[in-house]
Design an enzyme around this catalytic site. Structure first.
Site, mmCIF file in Angstrom:
data_model
loop_
_atom_site.group_PDB
_atom_site.id
_atom_site.type_symbol
_atom_site.label_atom_id
_atom_site.label_comp_id
_atom_site.label_asym_id
_atom_site.label_seq_id
_atom_site.Cartn_x
_atom_site.Cartn_y
_atom_site.Cartn_z
ATOM 1 N N ARG A 55 0.857 -1.199 0.182
ATOM 2 C CA ARG A 55 -0.130 0.114 -0.015
ATOM 3 C C ARG A 55 0.680 1.198 -0.016
ATOM 4 O O ARG A 55 0.624 2.180 -0.511
ATOM 5 C CB ARG A 55 -0.915 -0.020 1.343
ATOM 6 C CG ARG A 55 -1.794 1.108 1.309
ATOM 7 C CD ARG A 55 -2.670 1.181 2.695
ATOM 8 N NE ARG A 55 -2.950 -0.170 3.269
ATOM 9 C CZ ARG A 55 -4.073 -0.737 2.809
ATOM 10 N NH1 ARG A 55 -5.302 0.043 2.280
ATOM 11 N NH2 ARG A 55 -4.468 -1.751 3.385
ATOM 12 N N ARG A 101 -12.971 -1.464 -1.643
ATOM 13 C CA ARG A 101 -12.507 -1.113 -0.448
ATOM 14 C C ARG A 101 -13.730 -0.614 0.699
ATOM 15 O O ARG A 101 -13.839 -0.754 1.832
ATOM 16 C CB ARG A 101 -11.383 -0.443 -0.307
ATOM 17 C CG ARG A 101 -10.032 -0.989 -1.145
ATOM 18 C CD ARG A 101 -8.556 -0.324 -0.774
ATOM 19 N NE ARG A 101 -8.449 -0.337 0.405
ATOM 20 C CZ ARG A 101 -8.564 0.385 1.477
ATOM 21 N NH1 ARG A 101 -8.739 1.567 1.302
ATOM 22 N NH2 ARG A 101 -8.063 0.075 2.825
ATOM 23 N N TYR A 115 -14.389 -3.022 3.676
ATOM 24 C CA TYR A 115 -13.888 -2.540 4.919
ATOM 25 C C TYR A 115 -14.297 -1.202 5.527
ATOM 26 O O TYR A 115 -13.555 -0.793 6.322
ATOM 27 C CB TYR A 115 -12.259 -2.384 4.886
ATOM 28 C CG TYR A 115 -11.615 -3.322 3.742
ATOM 29 C CD1 TYR A 115 -11.354 -4.898 4.284
ATOM 30 C CD2 TYR A 115 -10.976 -3.007 2.655
ATOM 31 C CE1 TYR A 115 -10.787 -5.580 3.516
ATOM 32 C CE2 TYR A 115 -10.446 -3.864 1.931
ATOM 33 C CZ TYR A 115 -10.092 -5.361 2.315
ATOM 34 O OH TYR A 115 -9.799 -6.116 1.673
ATOM 35 N N CYS A 131 -26.081 -3.446 -8.537
ATOM 36 C CA CYS A 131 -27.547 -3.686 -7.929
ATOM 37 C C CYS A 131 -27.209 -4.294 -6.495
ATOM 38 O O CYS A 131 -27.657 -5.236 -6.192
ATOM 39 C CB CYS A 131 -28.096 -4.699 -8.778
ATOM 40 S SG CYS A 131 -27.512 -6.208 -9.141
ATOM 41 N N GLU A 132 -26.599 -3.281 -5.942
ATOM 42 C CA GLU A 132 -26.376 -3.476 -4.463
ATOM 43 C C GLU A 132 -26.452 -2.376 -3.669
ATOM 44 O O GLU A 132 -25.685 -1.385 -4.111
ATOM 45 C CB GLU A 132 -24.683 -4.095 -4.345
ATOM 46 C CG GLU A 132 -24.387 -5.341 -5.004
ATOM 47 C CD GLU A 132 -24.668 -6.758 -4.268
ATOM 48 O OE1 GLU A 132 -24.692 -6.559 -2.777
ATOM 49 O OE2 GLU A 132 -24.811 -7.816 -4.723
HETATM 50 N N1 LLP Z 1 3.176 -9.202 3.033
HETATM 51 C C1 LLP Z 1 2.188 -10.034 3.345
HETATM 52 C C2 LLP Z 1 2.516 -11.201 3.700
HETATM 53 C C3 LLP Z 1 1.019 -9.526 3.268
HETATM 54 O O1 LLP Z 1 -0.221 -10.384 3.420
HETATM 55 C C4 LLP Z 1 0.668 -8.161 2.731
HETATM 56 C C5 LLP Z 1 -0.697 -7.760 2.628
HETATM 57 C C6 LLP Z 1 1.495 -7.431 2.539
HETATM 58 C C7 LLP Z 1 3.011 -7.777 2.509
HETATM 59 C C8 LLP Z 1 1.470 -5.959 2.247
HETATM 60 O O2 LLP Z 1 0.819 -5.282 2.904
HETATM 61 P P1 LLP Z 1 0.684 -3.541 2.942
HETATM 62 O O3 LLP Z 1 1.792 -2.851 3.002
HETATM 63 O O4 LLP Z 1 0.017 -3.312 1.562
HETATM 64 O O5 LLP Z 1 -0.055 -3.254 4.167
HETATM 65 N N2 LLP Z 1 -7.204 -5.706 0.808
HETATM 66 C C9 LLP Z 1 -7.117 -4.784 1.932
HETATM 67 C C10 LLP Z 1 -5.375 -5.061 2.326
HETATM 68 C C11 LLP Z 1 -4.819 -6.615 2.477
HETATM 69 C C12 LLP Z 1 -3.449 -6.825 2.946
HETATM 70 C C13 LLP Z 1 -3.273 -8.325 2.897
HETATM 71 N N3 LLP Z 1 -1.829 -8.363 2.947
HETATM 72 C C14 LLP Z 1 -7.201 -3.454 1.491
HETATM 73 O O6 LLP Z 1 -7.712 -2.964 0.593
HETATM 74 O O7 LLP Z 1 -6.998 -2.646 2.644
#
Ligand code: LLP
Length: 413
Positions: free
Chosen positions: A276, A313, A317, A343-344
């Site tokens: 992210r 998102r 969430y 349609c939600e």
């Molecule tokens: N490494 C592992 C093992 C992970 O499971 C994840 C994210 C990352 C790195 C990267 O994390 P970040 O730096 O992006 O926070 N779809 C959700 C986020 C799911 C994250 C899953 N794992 C959202 O839109 O907030």
């Protein structure tokens, strides 16, 4: 002008009017700023400059090939979470030795491919998975480089759906079982244990849990080293959040000061898996107003041609994303529901937002959509995946075409 700024009162990306891009591509379209991706990477890299580290960009946040190639050019590694993400990383030019392979529920086929390629590390999720990797490696007459993913049982202070490091989460091996398992793995001819791994959660604005997790990992590293295991790296996962409200939060410097004091005494190479932080603020989702309605006793609705199929998102969430008019009109601000066409009822991008006057065909941008945006898109309601545009060095190009109806029906009988 780097990033998303107002140019003569209209939204621009690195100085290029977003309206010009949308006129060329149609909507919905994702627009990314290469300069913001480079900037976020550089900020994180600089914060950890005092200690040997490698950034393994987490592909799950955004694995569009043009974005991956840009990130590979910044001399980083990759974190892949599936066979498809390994494929994406390879196609973008990452070497297997630059990729860590993480993920709960890796299939035997995925593991065999990873063993054959020779990854930097396969992050092991369980005793059983370790045995399967060992057997696959022995069958190929190789040693697979592996790291053990531990579950430190630390609260991440983030949304429950994206918190991963507590006992009741499915991820990793509970940390108290790690040392005996590591000793067992050290005796396996198909495995070379090179590291320890964890990932605590995502969108973390409070960096202290990341510090606590790093301390737990470093303590485990000391224990197993005393028992004679030679490790190369500690991988603290990803998780650094961004300020979706537009304010600055949880800076890379704070993150580094939480993690480095724990890792430094181990002398082990540090791996980071940010997703992210590198791409979220670098992307926007641009849609058009398809309709508006306002009846007494009901909210005023701004209905867009984009919604949960492009950006899920907010629905999944309760995530907040700023939503702005690309060319704001003069006039009184009113409270609106900014919704999509699906349609939600949950297809609401923005609840109770203040908006000036808008008319059908006006362009609207959803900000901070570069991470977990396109990658989580779907074809629900037979909608086609949107186009993606990368703005770089003063010009823009389509890096992924909008799906055609041909694409949409290609694999069906
Ligand atoms: N490494 C592992 C093992 C992970 O499971 C994840 C994210 C990352 C790195 C990267 O994390 P970040 O730096 O992006 O926070 N779809 C959700 C986020 C799911 C994250 C899953 N794992 C959202 O839109 O907030």
């Amino acid at each position: 002008m780097a990033g998303f700024t107002l140019l003569d009162g209209r939204l621009a990306c690195d100085g290029i009017p977003v309206a010009d891009i949308a006129a060329g591509t149609g909507t919905p379209v994702y627009v990314y700023s290469a300069s913001l991706i480079r900037g976020a990477h550089a900020a994180l890299d600089a914060a950890f400059a005092a200690y040997p580290h490698t950034i393994h960009y987490a592909l799950k946040a955004n694995s569009t090939l043009a974005i991956l190639r840009l990130i590979r050019g910044l001399a980083t590694g990759a974190d892949a979470n599936s066979g498809g993400e390994i494929e994406a990383a390879l196609r973008a030019g990452f070497e297997p030795s630059q990729i860590v392979f993480t993920g709960v529920g890796k299939t035997r086929d995925e593991l065999d491919r990873a063993v054959a390629l020779g990854m930097k590390a396969i992050n092991i999720e369980s005793d059983g998975e370790a045995d399967r990797i060992d057997a696959l490696a022995r069958a190929r007459g190789v040693k697979a480089r592996v790291a053990l993913r531990v579950n430190p049982d630390i609260e991440a202070n983030t949304h429950a759906h994206i918190s991963t490091g507590q006992r009741f989460n499915k991820f990793g091996v509970p940390i108290e079982f790690a040392a005996p398992l590591l000793r067992r793995l050290a005796g396996k001819p198909g495995l070379e244990v090179v590291g320890l791994h964890l990932h605590l959660g995502s969108q973390m604005l409070d960096v202290e849990p990341l510090g606590a997790a790093a301390r737990a990992l470093a303590a485990l590293a000391r224990d197993v080293r005393d028992a004679g295991l030679r490790l190369e790296h500690l991988d603290v996962g990803g998780g650094l959040g961004i300020g979706y409200d537009g304010a600055a939060h949880g800076s890379p410097a704070e993150y580094a000061s939480a993690v480095l004091p724990a890792v430094r005494p181990t002398g082990l190479h540090l791996l980071l898996e940010p997703g992210r932080f590198i791409v979220a603020a670098a992307g926007i989702l641009v849609g058009r107003v398809a309709d508006t309605k306002a009846y007494a006793g009901s909210p005023r609705f701004i209905i867009l041609d984009t919604g949960m199929t492009e950006l899920i998102r907010p629905m999944l969430y309760d995530a907040f994303h700023r939503i702005v008019a690309v060319a704001p009109r003069e006039g009184e601000q009113q409270q609106c529901e900014v919704v999509g066409p699906l349609c939600e009822t949950s297809d609401t991008l923005g609840h109770q937002r203040q908006f000036g006057p808008v008319e059908v065909d006006d362009l609207i941008a959803v900000l901070d959509a570069g991470a977990y945006g396109f990658v989580m898109a779907s074809n629900y309601n037979r909608r086609r995946m949107p186009a993606e545009v990368l703005v770089d060095g003063g010009s823009w190009r389509v890096v992924r075409k909008r799906q055609s109806y041909g694409d949409l029906f290609r694999n069906e009988e």
